[in-house]
Design a protein around this motif. Sequence first.
Motif, PDB file in Angstrom:
ATOM      1  N   MET A   1       7.087   6.524  -1.474  1.00 41.63           N
ATOM      2  CA  MET A   1       5.667   6.576  -1.143  1.00 41.63           C
ATOM      3  C   MET A   1       5.419   7.667  -0.112  1.00 41.63           C
ATOM      4  N   ARG A   2       4.476   8.554  -0.417  1.00 41.83           N
ATOM      5  CA  ARG A   2       4.141   9.626   0.517  1.00 41.83           C
ATOM      6  C   ARG A   2       2.840   9.275   1.231  1.00 41.83           C
ATOM      7  N   VAL A   3       2.957   9.004   2.500  1.00 37.09           N
ATOM      8  CA  VAL A   3       1.796   8.628   3.300  1.00 37.09           C
ATOM      9  C   VAL A   3       1.948   9.200   4.700  1.00 37.09           C
ATOM     10  N   GLY A   4       0.864   9.712   5.239  1.00 37.44           N
ATOM     11  CA  GLY A   4       0.881  10.279   6.580  1.00 37.44           C
ATOM     12  C   GLY A   4      -0.527  10.359   7.116  1.00 37.44           C
ATOM     13  N   ALA A   5      -0.712  11.164   8.155  1.00 35.16           N
ATOM     14  CA  ALA A   5      -2.002  11.246   8.829  1.00 35.16           C
ATOM     15  C   ALA A   5      -2.367  12.687   9.128  1.00 35.16           C
ATOM     16  N   HIS A   6      -3.627  12.880   9.483  1.00 36.98           N
ATOM     17  CA  HIS A   6      -4.065  14.170  10.001  1.00 36.98           C
ATOM     18  C   HIS A   6      -3.710  14.209  11.482  1.00 36.98           C
ATOM     19  N   VAL A   7      -2.739  15.035  11.844  1.00 37.45           N
ATOM     20  CA  VAL A   7      -2.237  15.063  13.214  1.00 37.45           C
ATOM     21  C   VAL A   7      -2.560  16.383  13.901  1.00 37.45           C
ATOM     22  N   SER A   8      -2.544  16.338  15.211  1.00 41.61           N
ATOM     23  CA  SER A   8      -2.862  17.507  16.025  1.00 41.61           C
ATOM     24  C   SER A   8      -1.663  18.449  16.119  1.00 41.61           C
ATOM     25  N   ILE A   9      -1.950  19.750  16.259  1.00 40.00           N
ATOM     26  CA  ILE A   9      -0.894  20.736  16.513  1.00 40.00           C
ATOM     27  C   ILE A   9      -0.863  21.125  17.982  1.00 40.00           C
ATOM     28  N   SER A  10      -1.781  20.576  18.778  1.00 35.56           N
ATOM     29  CA  SER A  10      -1.897  20.967  20.178  1.00 35.56           C
ATOM     30  C   SER A  10      -0.696  20.501  20.985  1.00 35.56           C
ATOM     31  N   SER A  11      -0.289  21.329  21.956  1.00 40.80           N
ATOM     32  CA  SER A  11       0.797  20.933  22.861  1.00 40.80           C
ATOM     33  C   SER A  11       0.262  20.220  24.088  1.00 40.80           C
ATOM     34  N   SER A  12      -1.075  20.071  24.184  1.00 41.19           N
ATOM     35  CA  SER A  12      -1.671  19.486  25.387  1.00 41.19           C
ATOM     36  C   SER A  12      -1.715  17.979  25.345  1.00 41.19           C
ATOM     37  N   LYS A  13      -1.477  17.378  24.182  1.00 38.35           N
ATOM     38  CA  LYS A  13      -1.549  15.932  24.068  1.00 38.35           C
ATOM     39  C   LYS A  13      -0.305  15.405  23.353  1.00 38.35           C
ATOM     40  N   ALA A  14       0.257  14.358  23.891  1.00 33.66           N
ATOM     41  CA  ALA A  14       1.346  13.661  23.215  1.00 33.66           C
ATOM     42  C   ALA A  14       0.765  12.442  22.526  1.00 33.66           C
ATOM     43  N   THR A  15       1.501  11.889  21.577  1.00 36.16           N
ATOM     44  CA  THR A  15       1.003  10.725  20.866  1.00 36.16           C
ATOM     45  C   THR A  15       1.397   9.418  21.550  1.00 36.16           C
ATOM     46  N   SER A  16       2.124   9.478  22.618  1.00 34.57           N
ATOM     47  CA  SER A  16       2.407   8.293  23.422  1.00 34.57           C
ATOM     48  C   SER A  16       2.511   8.722  24.879  1.00 34.57           C
ATOM     49  N   ASP A  17       2.478   7.742  25.766  1.00 36.48           N
ATOM     50  CA  ASP A  17       2.541   8.059  27.195  1.00 36.48           C
ATOM     51  C   ASP A  17       3.916   8.533  27.620  1.00 36.48           C
ATOM     52  N   SER A  18       4.938   8.146  26.870  1.00 33.97           N
ATOM     53  CA  SER A  18       6.298   8.381  27.333  1.00 33.97           C
ATOM     54  C   SER A  18       7.006   9.548  26.647  1.00 33.97           C
ATOM     55  N   VAL A  19       6.401  10.075  25.587  1.00 34.13           N
ATOM     56  CA  VAL A  19       7.080  11.107  24.819  1.00 34.13           C
ATOM     57  C   VAL A  19       6.169  12.320  24.698  1.00 34.13           C
ATOM     58  N   THR A  20       6.718  13.496  24.879  1.00 26.51           N
ATOM     59  CA  THR A  20       5.960  14.727  24.704  1.00 26.51           C
ATOM     60  C   THR A  20       6.603  15.578  23.622  1.00 26.51           C
ATOM     61  N   PRO A  21       5.817  16.382  22.938  1.00 28.95           N
ATOM     62  CA  PRO A  21       6.381  17.213  21.866  1.00 28.95           C
ATOM     63  C   PRO A  21       7.449  18.158  22.395  1.00 28.95           C
ATOM     64  N   PRO A  22       8.527  18.348  21.641  1.00 28.83           N
ATOM     65  CA  PRO A  22       9.622  19.204  22.106  1.00 28.83           C
ATOM     66  C   PRO A  22       9.354  20.685  21.912  1.00 28.83           C
ATOM     67  N   HIS A  23       8.300  21.057  21.187  1.00 28.92           N
ATOM     68  CA  HIS A  23       8.046  22.463  20.902  1.00 28.92           C
ATOM     69  C   HIS A  23       6.607  22.813  21.247  1.00 28.92           C
ATOM     70  N   GLU A  24       6.418  23.953  21.860  1.00 30.42           N
ATOM     71  CA  GLU A  24       5.077  24.397  22.226  1.00 30.42           C
ATOM     72  C   GLU A  24       4.498  25.270  21.116  1.00 30.42           C
ATOM     73  N   ASN A  25       4.414  24.731  19.909  1.00 31.55           N
ATOM     74  CA  ASN A  25       3.855  25.490  18.794  1.00 31.55           C
ATOM     75  C   ASN A  25       3.400  24.546  17.700  1.00 31.55           C
ATOM     76  N   ILE A  26       3.061  25.104  16.546  1.00 31.29           N
ATOM     77  CA  ILE A  26       2.497  24.313  15.460  1.00 31.29           C
ATOM     78  C   ILE A  26       3.454  23.239  14.954  1.00 31.29           C
ATOM     79  N   ALA A  27       4.741  23.372  15.264  1.00 32.00           N
ATOM     80  CA  ALA A  27       5.711  22.348  14.869  1.00 32.00           C
ATOM     81  C   ALA A  27       5.485  21.023  15.574  1.00 32.00           C
ATOM     82  N   ASN A  28       4.606  20.996  16.575  1.00 36.48           N
ATOM     83  CA  ASN A  28       4.206  19.713  17.166  1.00 36.48           C
ATOM     84  C   ASN A  28       3.725  18.745  16.090  1.00 36.48           C
TER      85      ASN A  28
END
Length: 289
Positions: A1-28
């Motif tokens: 099953m292929r299911v996902g969401a429309h997610v942000s590419i911004s490095s300014s926001k993480a999706t949780s309080d404790s984890v931040t994206p490891p890359h400062e680019n669109i790979a976020n």
Amino acid sequence: MRVGAHVSISSSKATSDSVTPPHENIANAVFRQKEVGGNCGQIFTHSPQVWKHQEITDEDAATFREETEAELDGPWVIHSSYLVNLCTPKDGLREKSIDSMQKEVDAAARLGVEYVNVHLGAHTGAGVEQGLENAASALDELDVPDGVTVLVESDAGSGTKLGGDFEHLATVIEKADLDIDVCLDTAHAFAAGYDLSTAEGVDDTVAAFDDEIGLEHLKCVHLNDSKHECGTNKDEHAHIGEGYIGEDGMNAFVNHPDLAEVPLVLETPNEAEKGFEWDIARVKELREN
């Protein structure tokens, strides 16, 4: 099953309080998709409220492609700017819309993204027939790279916006020389009058889509519940099973045999107490049942 969401590419926001994206680019986007439990998804390549497109470096594009291949099943979809209006009779807006779409399909090719999704827009008084003609001819102005397909999205159909009727999408596919496919938005279709709240209604809607457009053109679904009743032309998304489409309708839709292989992308409310992770898990539960 292929299911996902429309997610942000911004490095300014993480999706949780404790984890931040490891890359400062669109790979976020890959990081965020994994975090919410998705294996495919959708992005904006830039702010959808402005014409200006942000630069994507070769390094960022390579990272996105590599991490997508390693972490996700795909596909990705790029959603075009909200400013794009393919149906417009205004020359200036038409030129800006075509230019923006060209930048999107070029970005998709660089990122290895298969689809670019776009609303037809509004005819703003030109009439339905002329608006659809405008959309088809605007799409034919694009030089779409190999491996990239433009998807025209079903609309809620308010005002002079086109795409609420499946016949509108079929007409653009027929008129355009460019090979075009479709993204069906469940909340939009429901708002436009296609009743998805029951198993019978889902069967009827899928049959209508097949009759008017052809299921072979359905390459993506925006899976959203609706905060408003069927036929109201009001576009406001609700969590899966918690709107007027409801659990019965959503269950019937995600388990419909003709839709089993179509990627599902959620644009449901992404709130702190209940967000994409909850909705993706809910879709998986419905498919299992």
